[in-house]
Design an enzyme around this catalytic site. Structure first.
Site, mmCIF file in Angstrom:
data_model
loop_
_atom_site.group_PDB
_atom_site.id
_atom_site.type_symbol
_atom_site.label_atom_id
_atom_site.label_comp_id
_atom_site.label_asym_id
_atom_site.label_seq_id
_atom_site.Cartn_x
_atom_site.Cartn_y
_atom_site.Cartn_z
ATOM 1 N N ASN A 1 -6.063 -2.827 2.129
ATOM 2 C CA ASN A 1 -6.043 -4.278 2.217
ATOM 3 C C ASN A 1 -7.473 -4.788 2.327
ATOM 4 O O ASN A 1 -8.334 -4.104 2.889
ATOM 5 C CB ASN A 1 -5.277 -4.742 3.469
ATOM 6 N N ARG B 1 0.825 -1.221 0.000
ATOM 7 C CA ARG B 1 0.000 0.000 0.000
ATOM 8 C C ARG B 1 0.854 1.264 0.000
ATOM 9 O O ARG B 1 0.597 2.182 -0.779
ATOM 10 C CB ARG B 1 -0.963 -0.001 1.192
#
Length: 110
Positions: A53, A35
């Site tokens: 996520n 990320r």
């Protein structure tokens, strides 16, 4: 009184195609700084949106908006990801551009 604030705003010429991609990256993509790395890549290319996520422990989801060539560069990066990632599948859903983001954010897991 202080100096006026200078605000930088990216303005695109009218011939730039703005797009929106909703992507799902599956494999070993959690716990490998995917990320944060995607945020860094998106910022490098001026792409706005978010990444998070998924609760399944093996999927990262993102929405990318910006010039088509820049969005494609972020998608191309996501096919490999950062060191330590092992991407098994990448799904792209092209959606209508909305222009709703001012930056690129990391959202909580969903």
């Amino acid at each position: 009184m202080g100096q006026p604030l200078k605000v930088k705003k990216r303005i695109y010429s009218q011939d730039v195609e703005l797009v929106r991609a909703h992507i799902f990256v599956r494999g070993k993509v959690q716990g490998v700084f995917f990320r944060q790395s995607m945020k860094d890549v998106a910022n490098k290319y001026g792409v706005k949106g978010w990444v998070r996520n998924r609760r399944d422990g093996r999927t990262v989801e993102a929405v990318l908006e910006g010039p088509k060539d820049a969005v494609l560069k972020v998608i191309e990066w996501a096919r490999v990801g950062p060191p330590g990632a092992r991407v098994e599948d990448l799904e792209v859903k092209w959606e209508e551009y909305k222009g709703e983001f001012n930056d690129f954010s990391i959202l909580p897991t969903e």
